[in-house]
Design an enzyme around this catalytic site. Structure first.
Site, mmCIF file in Angstrom:
data_model
loop_
_atom_site.group_PDB
_atom_site.id
_atom_site.type_symbol
_atom_site.label_atom_id
_atom_site.label_comp_id
_atom_site.label_asym_id
_atom_site.label_seq_id
_atom_site.Cartn_x
_atom_site.Cartn_y
_atom_site.Cartn_z
ATOM 1 N N SER A 15 41.062 42.017 46.397
ATOM 2 C CA SER A 15 40.641 40.704 46.900
ATOM 3 C C SER A 15 40.462 40.822 48.405
ATOM 4 O O SER A 15 41.029 41.735 49.033
ATOM 5 C CB SER A 15 41.743 39.683 46.589
ATOM 6 N N TYR A 60 50.671 36.872 44.512
ATOM 7 C CA TYR A 60 49.296 37.310 44.203
ATOM 8 C C TYR A 60 48.753 38.216 45.312
ATOM 9 O O TYR A 60 48.230 39.306 45.050
ATOM 10 C CB TYR A 60 48.429 36.056 44.024
HETATM 11 N N1 LIG Z 1 37.344 34.112 42.139
HETATM 12 C C1 LIG Z 1 37.710 34.528 43.328
HETATM 13 O O1 LIG Z 1 37.445 33.878 44.348
HETATM 14 C C2 LIG Z 1 38.432 35.838 43.489
HETATM 15 C C3 LIG Z 1 38.636 36.322 44.789
HETATM 16 C C4 LIG Z 1 39.289 37.531 44.964
HETATM 17 C C5 LIG Z 1 39.722 38.266 43.873
HETATM 18 N N2 LIG Z 1 39.516 37.775 42.623
HETATM 19 C C6 LIG Z 1 40.008 38.596 41.520
HETATM 20 O O2 LIG Z 1 38.942 38.858 40.626
HETATM 21 C C7 LIG Z 1 39.450 39.022 39.302
HETATM 22 C C8 LIG Z 1 38.724 38.060 38.376
HETATM 23 O O3 LIG Z 1 38.868 36.765 38.907
HETATM 24 P P1 LIG Z 1 38.056 35.521 38.352
HETATM 25 O O4 LIG Z 1 37.922 34.574 39.477
HETATM 26 O O5 LIG Z 1 36.862 35.975 37.601
HETATM 27 O O6 LIG Z 1 39.176 34.949 37.364
HETATM 28 P P2 LIG Z 1 39.057 34.027 36.061
HETATM 29 O O7 LIG Z 1 40.372 33.332 35.935
HETATM 30 O O8 LIG Z 1 37.831 33.194 36.165
HETATM 31 O O9 LIG Z 1 38.909 35.120 34.905
HETATM 32 C C9 LIG Z 1 39.963 36.033 34.667
HETATM 33 C C10 LIG Z 1 39.843 36.612 33.284
HETATM 34 O O10 LIG Z 1 40.972 37.477 33.084
HETATM 35 C C11 LIG Z 1 41.543 37.216 31.797
HETATM 36 N N3 LIG Z 1 42.958 37.565 31.794
HETATM 37 C C12 LIG Z 1 43.988 36.894 32.379
HETATM 38 N N4 LIG Z 1 45.141 37.517 32.135
HETATM 39 C C13 LIG Z 1 44.873 38.600 31.380
HETATM 40 C C14 LIG Z 1 45.663 39.630 30.803
HETATM 41 N N5 LIG Z 1 46.993 39.634 30.934
HETATM 42 N N6 LIG Z 1 45.049 40.607 30.108
HETATM 43 C C15 LIG Z 1 43.704 40.587 29.952
HETATM 44 N N7 LIG Z 1 42.907 39.634 30.443
HETATM 45 C C16 LIG Z 1 43.475 38.649 31.165
HETATM 46 C C17 LIG Z 1 41.313 35.721 31.577
HETATM 47 O O11 LIG Z 1 41.400 35.374 30.210
HETATM 48 C C18 LIG Z 1 39.915 35.544 32.174
HETATM 49 O O12 LIG Z 1 38.901 35.768 31.218
HETATM 50 C C19 LIG Z 1 40.958 38.746 39.387
HETATM 51 O O13 LIG Z 1 41.641 39.964 39.498
HETATM 52 C C20 LIG Z 1 41.085 37.956 40.675
HETATM 53 O O14 LIG Z 1 42.349 38.080 41.245
HETATM 54 C C21 LIG Z 1 38.895 36.590 42.401
#
Ligand SMILES: NC(=O)c1ccc[n+]([C@@H]2O[C@H](COP(=O)([O-])OP(=O)(O)OC[C@H]3O[C@@H](n4cnc5c(N)ncnc54)[C@H](O)[C@@H]3O)[C@@H](O)[C@H]2O)c1
Length: 248
Positions: free
Chosen positions: A139, A152
């Site tokens: 991130s 986190y």
């Molecule tokens: N959206 C943002 O702004 C952002 C920014 C920085 C980093 N991230 C990172 O990007 C990644 C995806 O984020 P996102 O925003 O698409 O999240 P999201 O919540 O929209 O999607 C996450 C997905 O992961 C799945 N998931 C959750 N726990 C799980 C587990 N134990 N095993 C398998 N699958 C699991 C969920 O069911 C979901 O489909 C994450 O690692 C998040 O920390 C997101």
């Protein structure tokens, strides 16, 4: 279409993971969409578009289940070319001392141990092949702090240490391991953060030099590139894709 390569994306049910899985499939990979909620409908849509994909239900925090998933991929498709370890959860937004032990432990289990589990079994397979590319989702909060997200953000920092160290350990065996560091990307996770704290959207828009939140597809472009031959000399890198928010 001749399928030449196999890709695995975790957390592929929605948001960044789904966009990345769709991009791998469009690029000709047979793509495994792995998620705690089996992403059957998402796979059906990809397949209806003429591409190859399969759904796999996994909790990445479960070491044995991850071992079995990689074994299943190899026994079914013969190899694993690219893996995007992306599944992640957020803790409720609170100052560090108010985060409960349960919240801390579940965050570490999914966001850190989940990546650890996946990397270990992916690497063991890629060593046998003598090639492979791994991208871990960290991130922008892996390179700077963010209020109210101590557990986190700590995990996202550790992912970078893990990425860099494993990249050194396995570089000579043809395995490249990088990280992508998304900024604020409009996904269900970010929407939830904004829902709980509505002034965040305006604050983000003001703070991000690009003047907008990012799109999941913009992260997918970076992940695909990191896994491609065009990135053949890039290893252990933390690629920040954030509209410039961390450069200020
Ligand atoms: N959206 C943002 O702004 C952002 C920014 C920085 C980093 N991230 C990172 O990007 C990644 C995806 O984020 P996102 O925003 O698409 O999240 P999201 O919540 O929209 O999607 C996450 C997905 O992961 C799945 N998931 C959750 N726990 C799980 C587990 N134990 N095993 C398998 N699958 C699991 C969920 O069911 C979901 O489909 C994450 O690692 C998040 O920390 C997101």
């Amino acid at each position: 279409m001749t399928v030449q390569k196999i890709a695995l994306v975790t957390g592929a049910g929605m948001g960044i993971g789904l966009a990345c899985a769709e991009a791998f499939a469009r690029a000709g990979y047979m793509t495994v969409l792995a998620d705690i909620n089996e992403p059957k409908e998402q796979v059906a849509k990809i397949v209806a578009g003429g591409y190859r994909a399969v759904a796999y239900r996994i909790d990445v925090a479960d070491t044995q289940a991850v071992n079995e998933m990689i074994a299943w991929i190899v026994s079914t498709y013969g190899r694993l070319d690219a893996a995007h370890n992306n599944a992640g959860i957020q803790t409720p937004q609170r100052p560090m001392a108010e985060i409960t032990d349960d919240e801390f432990e579940r965050t570490v289990a999914v966001d850190l141990k989940g990546v650890w589990n996946c990397m270990r079994y992916e690497i063991l397979q890629m060593q046998k092949q003598g090639y492979g590319a791994i991208v871990n989702t960290s991130s922008a909060g892996g390179v700077v702090g963010f209020p109210g997200q101590a557990a986190y953000i700590a995990c996202k920092h550790v992912i970078l240490g893990l990425t860099k160290t494993a990249a050194i350990d396995y570089a000579a065996q043809g395995i490249r391991i990088n990280a992508v560091c998304p900024g604020v990307i409009r996904t269900p996770m970010a929407e939830e953060l904004i829902r709980r704290n509505p002034q965040l959207e305006e604050m983000f828009t003001k703070e991000i030099p690009a003047g907008r939140l990012g799109k999941s597809e913009e992260i997918a472009d970076a992940v695909l590139w990191l896994c491609s031959p065009q990135a053949s000399y890039i290893n252990g890198h933390a690629l920040v894709v954030d509209g410039g928010i961390t450069i200020k």
